[in-house]
Structure formats: structure tokens, C-alpha cells
Design a protein around this motif. Structure first.
Motif, PDB file in Angstrom:
ATOM      1  N   MET A 175       0.819  -1.316  -0.056  1.00  0.00           N
ATOM      2  CA  MET A 175       0.083  -0.022   0.045  1.00  0.00           C
ATOM      3  C   MET A 175       0.766   1.322  -0.004  1.00  0.00           C
ATOM      4  O   MET A 175       0.418   2.308  -0.844  1.00  0.00           O
ATOM      5  N   ALA A 176       1.904   1.410   0.810  1.00  0.00           N
ATOM      6  CA  ALA A 176       2.654   2.608   0.694  1.00  0.00           C
ATOM      7  C   ALA A 176       3.748   2.660  -0.305  1.00  0.00           C
ATOM      8  O   ALA A 176       4.009   3.802  -0.588  1.00  0.00           O
ATOM      9  N   PHE A 177       4.427   1.741  -0.800  1.00  0.00           N
ATOM     10  CA  PHE A 177       5.432   1.799  -1.459  1.00  0.00           C
ATOM     11  C   PHE A 177       5.210   1.324  -3.214  1.00  0.00           C
ATOM     12  O   PHE A 177       6.177   1.324  -3.807  1.00  0.00           O
ATOM     13  N   GLN A 178       4.129   0.630  -3.588  1.00  0.00           N
ATOM     14  CA  GLN A 178       4.104   0.003  -4.753  1.00  0.00           C
ATOM     15  C   GLN A 178       4.124   1.231  -5.983  1.00  0.00           C
ATOM     16  O   GLN A 178       4.737   0.939  -6.658  1.00  0.00           O
ATOM     17  N   LEU A 213       9.161  -8.384   0.215  1.00  0.00           N
ATOM     18  CA  LEU A 213       8.349  -7.483  -0.224  1.00  0.00           C
ATOM     19  C   LEU A 213       8.992  -6.479  -1.266  1.00  0.00           C
ATOM     20  O   LEU A 213       8.165  -6.234  -2.289  1.00  0.00           O
ATOM     21  N   VAL A 214      10.373  -6.235  -1.350  1.00  0.00           N
ATOM     22  CA  VAL A 214      10.890  -5.363  -2.361  1.00  0.00           C
ATOM     23  C   VAL A 214      10.735  -6.077  -3.562  1.00  0.00           C
ATOM     24  O   VAL A 214      10.486  -5.771  -4.675  1.00  0.00           O
ATOM     25  N   VAL A 260      12.785  -6.620 -13.314  1.00  0.00           N
ATOM     26  CA  VAL A 260      12.581  -8.074 -13.075  1.00  0.00           C
ATOM     27  C   VAL A 260      13.803  -8.830 -12.694  1.00  0.00           C
ATOM     28  O   VAL A 260      13.826  -9.479 -11.794  1.00  0.00           O
ATOM     29  N   ARG A 261      14.886  -8.318 -13.171  1.00  0.00           N
ATOM     30  CA  ARG A 261      16.048  -8.771 -13.264  1.00  0.00           C
ATOM     31  C   ARG A 261      16.560  -8.534 -11.543  1.00  0.00           C
ATOM     32  O   ARG A 261      17.294  -9.519 -10.752  1.00  0.00           O
ATOM     33  N   ARG A 262      16.358  -7.351 -11.191  1.00  0.00           N
ATOM     34  CA  ARG A 262      16.593  -6.836  -9.828  1.00  0.00           C
ATOM     35  C   ARG A 262      15.877  -7.601  -8.702  1.00  0.00           C
ATOM     36  O   ARG A 262      16.468  -8.222  -7.780  1.00  0.00           O
ATOM     37  N   SER A 263      14.535  -7.859  -9.152  1.00  0.00           N
ATOM     38  CA  SER A 263      13.829  -8.553  -8.425  1.00  0.00           C
ATOM     39  C   SER A 263      14.199 -10.027  -8.379  1.00  0.00           C
ATOM     40  O   SER A 263      13.983 -10.412  -6.982  1.00  0.00           O
ATOM     41  N   GLY A 264      14.689 -10.911  -9.000  1.00  0.00           N
ATOM     42  CA  GLY A 264      15.350 -12.058  -8.993  1.00  0.00           C
ATOM     43  C   GLY A 264      16.544 -11.995  -7.983  1.00  0.00           C
ATOM     44  O   GLY A 264      16.832 -12.826  -7.343  1.00  0.00           O
ATOM     45  N   VAL A 265      17.390 -10.843  -8.037  1.00  0.00           N
ATOM     46  CA  VAL A 265      18.574 -10.823  -7.197  1.00  0.00           C
ATOM     47  C   VAL A 265      17.956 -10.613  -5.673  1.00  0.00           C
ATOM     48  O   VAL A 265      18.534 -11.426  -4.755  1.00  0.00           O
ATOM     49  N   VAL A 266      16.906  -9.776  -5.559  1.00  0.00           N
ATOM     50  CA  VAL A 266      16.444  -9.375  -4.137  1.00  0.00           C
ATOM     51  C   VAL A 266      15.853 -10.771  -3.667  1.00  0.00           C
ATOM     52  O   VAL A 266      15.929 -11.120  -2.295  1.00  0.00           O
ATOM     53  N   MET A 267      15.072 -11.514  -4.560  1.00  0.00           N
ATOM     54  CA  MET A 267      14.357 -12.696  -3.981  1.00  0.00           C
ATOM     55  C   MET A 267      15.211 -13.987  -3.516  1.00  0.00           C
ATOM     56  O   MET A 267      14.977 -14.594  -2.737  1.00  0.00           O
ATOM     57  N   GLN A 318       9.027  -7.007  -9.174  1.00  0.00           N
ATOM     58  CA  GLN A 318       8.460  -8.098  -9.995  1.00  0.00           C
ATOM     59  C   GLN A 318       7.173  -7.790 -10.773  1.00  0.00           C
ATOM     60  O   GLN A 318       6.861  -7.635 -11.878  1.00  0.00           O
ATOM     61  N   SER A 319       6.191  -7.047  -9.592  1.00  0.00           N
ATOM     62  CA  SER A 319       4.957  -6.688 -10.159  1.00  0.00           C
ATOM     63  C   SER A 319       5.114  -5.598 -11.102  1.00  0.00           C
ATOM     64  O   SER A 319       4.279  -5.590 -12.312  1.00  0.00           O
ATOM     65  N   ALA A 320       5.875  -4.372 -10.794  1.00  0.00           N
ATOM     66  CA  ALA A 320       5.785  -3.446 -11.651  1.00  0.00           C
ATOM     67  C   ALA A 320       6.633  -3.801 -13.072  1.00  0.00           C
ATOM     68  O   ALA A 320       5.970  -3.277 -13.984  1.00  0.00           O
TER      69      ALA A 320
END
Length: 411
Positions: free
Chosen positions: A257-260, A316-317, A277-284, A322-324
Motif C-alpha cells: 500500500m505504501a510503496f508500490q 516485499l521489495v 524484473v532482473r533486480r527482483s530475482g536478485v532480491v528474491m 516483479q509486479s512493476a
């Protein structure tokens, strides 16, 4: 954003809020209602929901194509009313056969509505603004679900048939209000008439887009991760207190809610989307490694809880990134005159992840333990990295650059 666009976005957000409040209440109460009041077994409910969402996933593509051909506003309104009818039918259902029919109708209408809404958004919002608008709608969705979950909690506390029926009535009414709000939006003209050489469901022959959808479905394993795997991991492999399960869910909801919206800023093209998306894979991957560390001996309840909070923040990050990125990819790689059917196909990743995810995640994480977390993190990393070249393949396969629906199409 021009004032006219702001008005349209507010209307889309209001429609999203109207049905998400009821959905939040429905999600937390429906299982108990159908077991305690109707008398169905958990196995019957699980089987019916699996069948329903499988049918819904298949139906999303042709219903999206209908939205393209007939106009997405009208299709969205009818599908919202169809969802309302399915929910309201729960008020009188007392048999398994009727329950199965109703949940199939509910799943089909929901999947079709998601595709039609995306096509409507594509016709009303400029291409460069869509990801930001979707982020706002996601934040609105989470806010509505949180409020609805609170309402559902009251029904659970009283645990009476009347309380559950009020929840279903609220959810049905929410979809009726949603339909009325969508009806007030400008109509978007149907797509041009299909040529003789163009297949009716072209997305089913688009292998690059199918590959993008599959990789995105792999990344969507994060959905049952939070709702199923993490709770089981906490109670079976860590010393953290059980109430942390609820706290982490609230943390995720409030975080989106706050950061998307902020996380989606700057994701306005294919390159930005694949980078995100590539960054999301690293964070996950980092999140999975920290989740694995929460099982370390000697941490104690509070130490394990602190590690789990860090892992959940990283998750969460990664989720928001990934959503964006996936929202932008879904639109950027779809032909402008076939947004509905392409969004319907892309949306099949959600029921696929929810169907396959529980089995995969429980085997990897609950049964295998720490090594399973590291394998899952490596899968997220590989899928996020692979989306870049696959998306470029899909872009290169286009006969012409994807264009937004012309302004003249809105009437």
C-alpha cells in the motif's frame, strides 16, 4: 498526468476498492462458512476451487478476446455483474453440485474481468502511464482487502450463519457498485475487425509471449510463498512465535500500500521493465537465503523473528519490483488491438502459480529445508535474468512496434 486521465484513474481505483473490500471479507470467511454451515468437507472445497480456477484460467483468453471485439467497458461491466451473481448465489447454495457450478462461474467471471479491465485501462490511459496506474490500483486493492479482512474477522468472531451471509451480500454488492462505476467511464471502441488470415486467438500461437508468461508464472511462486510456505516454515523450522505469521502478512499488505506506486516509477519501457524484473530475482534470492538463515540454531524466538522480518522486507521489495516490471512487459509485448486476449493469457500465470506453488513450495521448503530455500532463490534469480532476452525475442517477433490504442478509440 492530464486532469481527464486523473478522473479516469480515480474511477478505476474506486471500482477496484468497491469489489476488493467485499473480496477481503469473503476470502477470510468462505472456507468456514462452507464447512460449518453448508456442511462441505475441506477436500470437496479444495477440489472445487482447483477445478474452478483451472477453468477460469482457460476462459480468460477467449473472454479477453471478446472484450477486444465488443469493447472492454461493456465486457467489464457484464463480467463484474456475473461475479456479483456468483457470489450472491452462495446465499442459497446448500449442495456440492450447486457449489461447484457457482465457484466455476465465480472463477470464470473473475479471470475474464481481470483481462477486460486491463484492456479498458489500455484504452483509457496513455502507454507511458499504465504501470504507474496499475501500481496505484494494486495499492488500492491491498487497502480494500485489508479493510475487508477486518470485516470478515468480525464475522468469524461471531461465527453465525447470518454473519457469513452478510459478508457474501457485501461482496456481491461490491461487484454491483464496481459495475456501475465502470459503466460511468468512457467507452473504448472495439478493436478493428479481424482479417481472414489472422487467427481468432492469436496469443495461443505467440510462442515468445507464452515464454514470457511462463517465466512470469515462475516468479509468481512468491504468492503462495507468503500465504502458505512461510507460515509452515515458521512453525516447523524456527523458534519464532506463531503470531509472527499474522504480523508478516500485515507487513506485506501495508508495504505494498505504501510503496508500490513509488517502486513503479520509472518503469515505462521494455528495458526498464526487464531491468526491474532482473533486480527482483536478485532480491528474491537474498530473501530466500535470509529465510533459510532463520532456522539457525541459537537464535532464540526474538532472534529468529528479527531474521524473518528482514527476509520478509526483502521479499516485499522483490515482489513490488516483479509486479512493476511484469505489468509493463504484459502491455508492451501485446498488440494494441488484442490487449484483452493477451492480458487474459498473461493472467493465467496467477492461477498456475497458485495451483502448482503449494505442492512445489512445501516439498522444497518444508520437507527439504534450508537447501530448498537456496534452490528456490536460484530459480527466482534465473527466471528474472531470463526474462530480459526472452522479452527481446518477443519484441523482435512483432511485425510492427506495439502502439497504444489511438485517442480516437475513446468515445
Amino acid at each position: 498526468m492530464p486532469n481527464r486521465s486523473r478522473v479516469r484513474v480515480r474511477a478505476l481505483a474506486a471500482a477496484q476498492l468497491a469489489n476488493s473490500v467485499g473480496d477481503g471479507a469473503y476470502y477470510v470467511t468462505s472456507a468456514l462458512y462452507f464447512t460449518r454451515v453448508v456442511g462441505l468437507s475441506p477436500t470437496q472445497i479444495g477440489l472445487a476451487l482447483t477445478v474452478a480456477w483451472a477453468v477460469g484460467a482457460v476462459a480468460g483468453v477467449p473472454l479477453g478476446a471478446v472484450a477486444d471485439r465488443r469493447g472492454p467497458r461493456g465486457a467489464s461491466v457484464l463480467l463484474a455483474l456475473g461475479t456479483a451473481a456468483a457470489v450472491l448465489s452462495f446465499l442459497v447454495i446448500r449442495s456440492y453440485a450447486a457449489f461447484l457450478v457457482a465457484v466455476v462461474e465465480y472463477a470464470v467471471a473473475q479471470c475474464g474481468l481481470a483481462a477486460a479491465r486491463q484492456a479498458l485501462l489500455a484504452g483509457l490511459v496513455d502507454a507511458g502511464e499504465r504501470t504507474g496506474v496499475l501500481a496505484r490500483l494494486q495499492s488500492t486493492l491491498n487497502a480494500g482487502l485489508a479493510v475487508g479482512a477486518g470485516i470478515g474477522g468480525l464475522a468469524l468472531q461471531h461465527d453465525t450463519p447470518t454473519g457469513y451471509l452478510v459478508v457474501f451480500a457485501l461482496d456481491g454488492a461490491g461487484f454491483v457498485v464496481c459495475a456501475l462505476l465502470l459503466l460511468r467511464l468512457p467507452a473504448v471502441a472495439p478493436a478493428p475487425v479481424r482479417t481472414a488470415k489472422e487467427p481468432r486467438l492469436a496469443v495461443l500461437r505467440d510462442r515468445p509471449y507464452a515464454a514470457v508468461t511462463l517465466l512470469n508464472a515462475v516468479l509468481l511462486l512468491r504468492m503462495p510463498l507468503l500465504s502458505l510456505a512461510v507460515p509452515l516454515w515458521i512453525v516447523s523450522h524456527t523458534a519464532a512465535p506463531g503470531w509472527l505469521v499474522s504480523a508478516l502478512f500485515v507487513l506485506n499488505t501495508l508495504g505494498v500500500m505504501a510503496f508500490q506506486v513509488r517502486m513503479a516509477r520509472g518503469v515505462d519501457g521494455l528495458s526498464a521493465a526487464t531491468r526491474t524484473v532482473r533486480r527482483s530475482g536478485v532480491v528474491m534470492l537474498a530473501s530466500c537465503a535470509v529465510f533459510a538463515a532463520s532456522a539457525a540454531g541459537g537464535l532464540g524466538p526474538w532472534g529468529a523473528a528479527a531474521v524473518l522480518v528482514v527476509a520478509s522486507v526483502l521479499q516485499l521489495v522483490g515482489e513490488m519490483q516483479q509486479s512493476a516490471g511484469s505489468w509493463q512487459l504484459a502491455f508492451a509485448l501485446a498488440p494494441a488491438h488484442q490487449v484483452g486476449q493477451y492480458q487474459g493469457f498473461f493472467g493465467t500465470g496467477v492461477p498456475l502459480a497458485r495451483t502448482v506453488g503449494p505442492l512445489v513450495l512445501t516439498a522444497l521448503l518444508v520437507t527439504w529445508g534450508v537447501p530448498g530455500w537456496l534452490v528456490l532463490g536460484a530459480v527466482f534469480l534465473a527466471a528474472g535474468a531470463a526474462l530480459g532476452p526472452v522479452a527481446r525475442w518477443a519484441e523482435g517477433a512483432r511485425p510492427a512496434p506495439t502502439a497504444a490504442r489511438p485517442a480516437a478509440a475513446v468515445r
